[in-house]
Design a protein around this motif. Structure first.
Motif: not given
Lengths: 103, 354
Positions: B134-159
């Motif tokens: 919310e804060e950054i959207q108030n200042e930025i002009v360019a399209p602003y995404f949220y980014g993340a890897m699905p990274n399904m390895g984190l769902y397997y043991a031991p993590d």
């Protein structure tokens, strides 16, 4: 990596009309040539001119859609994006949320 | 005989004759054509690639008017992260980083990211991420995404809560391994829906799914189902689906999306299921072989990506970071190599963005 990619083929974001072309690619699923045509038509320019810093610097200030240099009193952030909504005939999520916060 | 300075896939500078470069271009495109059952590059395209590689200038670029849109992964971590993320270790706020990319680095779009850049760890701190968005959207002009890897390895043991399919396979527990992949895939889809819909509620322009299918076919299906859920809940969200490799690994082997087995899909097939799920832009990938030359890697990458762009109904932003898209696999990718790969992708593969 950002610098060599920008130098080789980047539109330049708010230095030109790169942010506007990006919005149209996502908003309307248009490929880059069609997205540029859409933006160019709205700006009254051609596809070459919308990536020209010399032309776009003045035009962006005139249209109040955000400038790359800091100019006191010239809209940026939400205010600039509200003007982009009108210019491109699109809705921008953060502007919708902002309007939703007003009484 | 004239020799040209060029690079190996690990970034080391080498000199090659035209005949050697052309032979590697031929072998690289033939490899992609054979693996993907797609057309190889034409003689004219390979000659064009040679001219780009052999250019005497330190950096090269596209002709004016041929510029494309740039999207980004890893968000502010390119400044703040350690070398595991090819970061510079410069501590700064996420607002400052976003505005520097917009106003100093010519970014057409940018994104907010969590330090671990994965879906799973964002879940418990989603309110913090929403506040920052919310804060950054108030200042930025360019399209602003949220980014993340699905990274399904984190769902397997031991993590994570599910048995590791690779360990189970080594114990010849085939059915348990497949069941574990399926359960993790469903969990991932639920988490994607939770995280992505909330960040859009906070005003994000969209969501960038980065390195999709890094944990194989179940990761890909889980992500596509998450994209479906996001598209249904937020019809106007900008959705970017970027991949991890040119081929989807079959850790499960039988996972399907839209009635198609996803294991073994190449970019021109991946893009069609991404479209079906609701992506606006697709990010195809071709990984770099460090033992081969830039010519071999670039010809192979351009062959895969050109076919993907050709069949796609949506724009394609090819992945062009360290070790993908023909670019050498090293932390400090040489700018002669980066700009040559960039120009080739725009002018021969006809990508819509990078």
């Amino acid at each position: 990596m950002a610098v060599p990619h920008y130098m080789a083929s980047g539109m330049g974001g708010i230095r030109t009309a790169g942010d506007l072309v990006a919005r149209i690619e996502y908003d309307k699923n248009l490929k880059v040539d069609k997205a540029k045509e859409y933006v160019a038509k709205k700006l009254g320019l051609d596809s070459l001119e919308i990536a020209d810093e010399y032309i776009m610097r003045e035009l962006r200030e005139e249209l109040k859609i955000g400038t790359v240099t800091a100019v006191p009193g010239v809209p940026r952030g939400i205010a600039a994006k509200m003007n982009i909504e009108k210019l491109l005939d699109i809705k921008i999520n953060s502007c919708e949320k902002f309007r939703g916060m007003l009484n | 005989m004239t020799e040209y300075y060029t690079r190996m896939g690990d970034g080391k500078r080498v000199s090659m004759t035209k005949e050697q470069i052309m032979a590697d271009l031929q072998a690289g495109t033939a490899d992609a054509a054979d693996m993907g059952e797609i057309p190889a590059l034409s003689s004219a395209e390979m000659e064009q690639l040679f001219e780009i590689i052999a250019d005497k200038n330190r950096i090269v670029g596209v002709e004016p008017g041929h510029e494309v849109v740039l999207t980004y992964d890893i968000g502010q971590l390119d400044f703040t992260g350690d070398n595991g993320n090819s970061g510079n270790g410069v501590d700064m706020g996420r607002l400052e980083s976003a505005l520097l990319h917009e106003r100093a680095l010519g970014a057409d779009t940018f994104e907010l990211a969590h330090a671990d850049y994965s879906i799973k760890p964002v879940k418990p701190i989603i309110a913090n991420e929403m506040q920052t968005m919310e804060e950054i959207q108030n200042e930025i002009v360019a399209p602003y995404f949220y980014g993340a890897m699905p990274n399904m390895g984190l769902y397997y043991a031991p993590d994570g809560p599910y048995g590791n399919p690779a360990d189970l396979l080594r114990e010849f527990k085939m059915e348990e391994s497949m069941a574990s992949s399926e359960a993790a895939s469903e969990h991932l889809a639920r988490d994607i829906e939770y995280v992505s819909t909330r960040i859009i509620q906070a005003g994000a322009d969209g969501f960038n799914f980065d390195t999709t299918a890094s944990a194989g076919d179940a990761d890909f299906v889980g992500t596509l189902k998450g994209v479906e859920a996001l598209r249904k809940a937020c019809p106007d969200a900008y959705i970017n689906v970027g991949m991890a490799g040119e081929s989807v690994m079959g850790i499960h082997g039988g996972m399907e999306y839209d009635g198609k087995i996803v294991a073994g899909m190449y970019p021109h097939q991946q893009v069609k299921v991404a479209e079906k799920a609701g992506a606006d832009v697709f990010g195809p990938v071709c990984n770099t072989n460090t033992s081969k030359s830039l010519a071999w890697n670039l010809a192979r990458s351009v062959t895969f990506i050109k076919e993907c762009v050709k069949v796609a109904s949506i724009p394609c932003h090819v992945n062009m970071g360290m070790g993908v898209g023909g670019i050498p696999m090293c932390e400090t990718a040489p700018i002669d190599a980066v700009t040559r790969c960039n120009k080739a992708m725009v002018e021969i593969a006809h990508v819509d963005g990078i």
